[in-house]
Every structure is written in C-alpha cells, then in structure tokens.
Design a protein around this motif. Structure first.
Motif, mmCIF file in Angstrom:
data_model
loop_
_atom_site.group_PDB
_atom_site.id
_atom_site.type_symbol
_atom_site.label_atom_id
_atom_site.label_comp_id
_atom_site.label_asym_id
_atom_site.label_seq_id
_atom_site.Cartn_x
_atom_site.Cartn_y
_atom_site.Cartn_z
ATOM 1 N N ALA A 132 0.832 -1.201 0.000
ATOM 2 C CA ALA A 132 0.000 0.000 0.000
ATOM 3 C C ALA A 132 0.868 1.253 0.000
ATOM 4 C CB ALA A 132 -0.934 -0.002 1.209
ATOM 5 N N ARG A 133 1.934 1.231 0.787
ATOM 6 C CA ARG A 133 2.830 2.395 0.852
ATOM 7 C C ARG A 133 3.547 2.607 -0.479
ATOM 8 N NH1 ARG A 133 5.701 5.560 4.712
ATOM 9 N NH2 ARG A 133 6.446 7.296 3.449
ATOM 10 N N LEU A 134 3.997 1.498 -1.098
ATOM 11 C CA LEU A 134 4.666 1.611 -2.392
ATOM 12 C C LEU A 134 3.707 2.108 -3.468
ATOM 13 C CD1 LEU A 134 6.829 -1.643 -2.384
ATOM 14 C CD2 LEU A 134 7.667 0.725 -2.283
ATOM 15 N N ALA A 135 2.481 1.613 -3.437
ATOM 16 C CA ALA A 135 1.489 2.058 -4.409
ATOM 17 C C ALA A 135 1.214 3.546 -4.253
ATOM 18 C CB ALA A 135 0.199 1.253 -4.242
ATOM 19 N N ALA A 136 1.090 4.000 -3.007
ATOM 20 C CA ALA A 136 0.842 5.412 -2.747
ATOM 21 C C ALA A 136 2.018 6.270 -3.213
ATOM 22 C CB ALA A 136 0.590 5.628 -1.257
ATOM 23 N N ALA A 137 3.231 5.799 -2.944
ATOM 24 C CA ALA A 137 4.429 6.554 -3.348
ATOM 25 C C ALA A 137 4.526 6.638 -4.870
ATOM 26 C CB ALA A 137 5.669 5.900 -2.760
ATOM 27 N N ALA A 138 4.275 5.515 -5.545
ATOM 28 C CA ALA A 138 4.358 5.487 -7.001
ATOM 29 C C ALA A 138 3.290 6.373 -7.634
ATOM 30 C CB ALA A 138 4.224 4.046 -7.511
ATOM 31 N N ALA A 139 2.057 6.250 -7.145
ATOM 32 C CA ALA A 139 0.963 7.039 -7.705
ATOM 33 C C ALA A 139 1.169 8.526 -7.455
ATOM 34 C CB ALA A 139 -0.361 6.580 -7.090
ATOM 35 N N ASN A 140 1.592 8.875 -6.265
ATOM 36 C CA ASN A 140 1.816 10.269 -5.923
ATOM 37 C C ASN A 140 2.939 10.869 -6.768
ATOM 38 O OD1 ASN A 140 1.417 12.598 -3.977
ATOM 39 N ND2 ASN A 140 3.569 12.169 -3.628
ATOM 40 N N THR A 141 4.026 10.121 -6.928
ATOM 41 C CA THR A 141 5.146 10.595 -7.734
ATOM 42 C C THR A 141 4.743 10.750 -9.193
ATOM 43 O OG1 THR A 141 6.756 9.562 -6.260
ATOM 44 C CG2 THR A 141 7.503 10.090 -8.491
ATOM 45 N N ALA A 142 3.941 9.808 -9.691
ATOM 46 C CA ALA A 142 3.483 9.881 -11.078
ATOM 47 C C ALA A 142 2.687 11.156 -11.322
ATOM 48 C CB ALA A 142 2.642 8.656 -11.413
ATOM 49 N N MET A 143 1.792 11.486 -10.414
ATOM 50 C CA MET A 143 0.994 12.700 -10.574
ATOM 51 C C MET A 143 1.859 13.956 -10.476
ATOM 52 S SD MET A 143 -2.230 12.267 -11.249
ATOM 53 C CE MET A 143 -3.281 13.523 -10.521
ATOM 54 N N ALA B 186 -3.999 13.214 -19.856
ATOM 55 C CA ALA B 186 -3.378 12.150 -20.651
ATOM 56 C C ALA B 186 -1.959 11.874 -20.163
ATOM 57 C CB ALA B 186 -3.367 12.527 -22.127
ATOM 58 N N LEU B 187 -1.235 12.926 -19.834
ATOM 59 C CA LEU B 187 0.133 12.757 -19.340
ATOM 60 C C LEU B 187 0.123 12.076 -17.975
ATOM 61 C CD1 LEU B 187 3.114 13.241 -19.822
ATOM 62 C CD2 LEU B 187 2.851 15.529 -18.844
ATOM 63 N N ALA B 188 -0.854 12.433 -17.133
ATOM 64 C CA ALA B 188 -0.968 11.795 -15.823
ATOM 65 C C ALA B 188 -1.238 10.308 -15.985
ATOM 66 C CB ALA B 188 -2.081 12.453 -15.015
ATOM 67 N N ALA B 189 -2.108 9.943 -16.931
ATOM 68 C CA ALA B 189 -2.421 8.532 -17.170
ATOM 69 C C ALA B 189 -1.173 7.771 -17.605
ATOM 70 C CB ALA B 189 -3.515 8.412 -18.228
ATOM 71 N N ARG B 190 -0.387 8.371 -18.471
ATOM 72 C CA ARG B 190 0.844 7.716 -18.934
ATOM 73 C C ARG B 190 1.820 7.507 -17.785
ATOM 74 N NH1 ARG B 190 5.515 10.328 -22.898
ATOM 75 N NH2 ARG B 190 7.027 8.642 -22.567
ATOM 76 N N CYS B 191 2.025 8.540 -16.972
ATOM 77 C CA CYS B 191 2.953 8.430 -15.844
ATOM 78 C C CYS B 191 2.467 7.384 -14.841
ATOM 79 C CB CYS B 191 3.113 9.783 -15.157
ATOM 80 S SG CYS B 191 4.039 10.994 -16.130
ATOM 81 N N LEU B 192 1.167 7.353 -14.605
ATOM 82 C CA LEU B 192 0.618 6.374 -13.666
ATOM 83 C C LEU B 192 0.811 4.953 -14.178
ATOM 84 C CD1 LEU B 192 -2.622 8.275 -12.635
ATOM 85 C CD2 LEU B 192 -0.849 7.486 -11.053
ATOM 86 N N GLU C 30 3.170 3.846 -16.177
ATOM 87 C CA GLU C 30 4.578 3.470 -16.179
ATOM 88 C C GLU C 30 5.128 3.279 -14.759
ATOM 89 O OE1 GLU C 30 7.038 5.740 -18.756
ATOM 90 O OE2 GLU C 30 5.656 5.587 -20.452
ATOM 91 N N LEU C 31 4.698 4.123 -13.833
ATOM 92 C CA LEU C 31 5.242 4.037 -12.479
ATOM 93 C C LEU C 31 4.558 2.969 -11.621
ATOM 94 C CD1 LEU C 31 6.239 7.549 -11.126
ATOM 95 C CD2 LEU C 31 7.647 5.545 -11.380
ATOM 96 N N THR C 32 3.355 2.560 -12.011
ATOM 97 C CA THR C 32 2.666 1.526 -11.233
ATOM 98 C C THR C 32 2.700 0.173 -11.947
ATOM 99 O OG1 THR C 32 0.498 2.060 -12.208
ATOM 100 C CG2 THR C 32 1.115 3.207 -10.184
ATOM 101 N N ALA C 33 3.509 0.058 -12.992
ATOM 102 C CA ALA C 33 3.548 -1.177 -13.791
ATOM 103 C C ALA C 33 3.942 -2.393 -12.973
ATOM 104 C CB ALA C 33 4.495 -1.008 -14.973
ATOM 105 N N GLY C 34 4.780 -2.217 -11.969
ATOM 106 C CA GLY C 34 5.238 -3.351 -11.172
ATOM 107 C C GLY C 34 4.325 -3.700 -10.009
ATOM 108 N N LEU C 35 3.246 -2.935 -9.851
ATOM 109 C CA LEU C 35 2.320 -3.201 -8.760
ATOM 110 C C LEU C 35 1.199 -4.114 -9.232
ATOM 111 C CD1 LEU C 35 2.109 0.460 -7.456
ATOM 112 C CD2 LEU C 35 3.414 -1.395 -6.439
ATOM 113 N N LYS C 36 0.364 -4.527 -8.302
ATOM 114 C CA LYS C 36 -0.760 -5.391 -8.670
ATOM 115 C C LYS C 36 -1.671 -4.650 -9.617
ATOM 116 C CE LYS C 36 -0.878 -8.250 -4.486
ATOM 117 N NZ LYS C 36 -1.681 -8.649 -3.320
ATOM 118 N N PRO C 37 -2.186 -5.306 -10.684
ATOM 119 C CA PRO C 37 -3.045 -4.625 -11.668
ATOM 120 C C PRO C 37 -4.395 -4.238 -11.072
ATOM 121 C CG PRO C 37 -3.007 -6.984 -12.060
ATOM 122 C CD PRO C 37 -1.986 -6.716 -10.981
#
Length: 203
Positions: free
Chosen positions: A158-169, A188-194, A196-203
């Motif tokens: 959960a912490r990693l997901a929050a960090a990745a999502a927050n950084t992406a935005m 659109a740019l936010a969607a792309r960053c999200l 790419e940065l959350t690719a390693g997390l659970k879908p």
C-alpha cells in the motif's frame, strides 16, 4: 446505522473559502511578478483582506498557495476513493486522475493554469517549492488507506502504491507545466505516468 460524514460548519466553510481566495490571489501574483517581488501585503491587498487577517490564516506568503495545490490533490483522492471496488488499481488511478484534472463544477479550468504558473516559478523559489513537496508528502500519506483495499493486506504494498501514484501525478504536472501543452493534455500525461510508475504493482 451507517456512519454519516459530518458536514463542515458554516464557520469552517467560510474559513476554507477565504483561504482559497487568498491562495488564488497569491498564485496569480507569484506567477505574474515572481515570489521575490511579491509580499504578504500585496497578497492581502489583492485578496481584499487586512495583513493581520492574512497572518491569521498563513504563517508565510509561500504557505498561502497550499490550499490551491491541495485542492487538486484532494479531488484526485476523493475520486479514487469513490472508484468501483471491482476496478483494478491502475484503472482506478487513471480514471480518478482523468476526472480530477478535467474541469467540472467547483473545479474551473483556470485552476490548472494557476498551478502551471506556480510550478514555473518554483525552480527559483525554494520556499515555494517546499510547499509543493509538503503538499505531495501529505497526499502520499492520505493515499495509503485509500489504496490499501486494492493492494491486499501488505502495508508495504500500500505504501509503495501510494508513493508510485503520488510521484506519477507530481511528475506529470511538473512536466505538463513546463510545456506549452493545453490543459486537456494534463490528464493524458498523468495517465501515462501512472501506467509506467505503477507497472510493477498489482493490476
């Protein structure tokens, strides 16, 4: 009986409205004249309040923009919290970001332009940049309980997901602000960053 969310009192709503007015005045002055050339007196005058009232709400002139920056983050987290439980993590994040970055009642298109102006002057304004990072640190912490049900029982996930999502935005908004892209492209740019940065997390 189901729990109900208590509505803010009239005093709290008025306080929030005043803070937003001050934040907008500060953002416009910072973007137009730069933080160094803008004083707390200038912001108070533009907002139609006394300097004493300004300092009742904010400790420094840079702190005055925090409500504006926090509003977009709050919109995103609220949209995410309302996403259907069956939505996957990445799908929920992308859809929530898209809605939060799209103009709607109470969320004018001009708000993104004001944020763009602020982000463009932050490179030479460490105190203003510190407010931006403080807002995003708070948003990362606020994201954890919202994302926890979508990431399973592991608190680290959960912490990693929050960090990745927050950084992406954050990266998406900073990249968009540095460009000449229209406001419609921020989502659109936010969607792309999200993605790419959350690719390693659970879908």
């Amino acid at each position: 009986m189901p729990e109900t969310t208590q509505r803010p009192s009239l005093t709290e709503r008025r306080k929030a409205a005043t803070q937003q007015e001050i934040a907008l005045a500060a953002a416009m002055l910072f973007a137009e004249h730069g933080p160094e050339a803008t004083t707390a007196e200038d912001i108070a005058r533009a907002a139609g309040i006394s300097l004493r009232t300004f300092y009742r709400y904010f400790r420094t002139k840079e702190d005055a923009v925090a409500p504006l920056l926090s509003a977009g983050v709050r919109d995103w987290i609220e949209e995410l919290a309302a996403a259907p439980a069956e939505s996957g993590l990445t799908e929920a994040l992308e859809q929530a970001a898209g809605r939060a970055l799209t103009p709607a009642p109470g969320r004018p298109a001009e708000a993104l332009d004001w944020v763009r102006g602020l982000l463009r002057v932050m490179a030479d304004a460490p105190d203003l940049l510190a407010v931006w990072h403080r807002v995003h640190h708070a948003s990362e912490l606020a994201l954890i309980p919202v994302l926890a049900p979508r990431t399973g029982a592991d608190p680290l996930e959960a912490r990693l997901a929050a960090a990745a999502a927050n950084t992406a935005m954050r990266v998406a908004l900073e990249t968009w602000a540095a460009s000449e892209a229209p406001a419609a492209e921020a989502a659109a740019l936010a969607a792309r960053c999200l993605r790419e940065l959350t690719a390693g997390l659970k879908p």
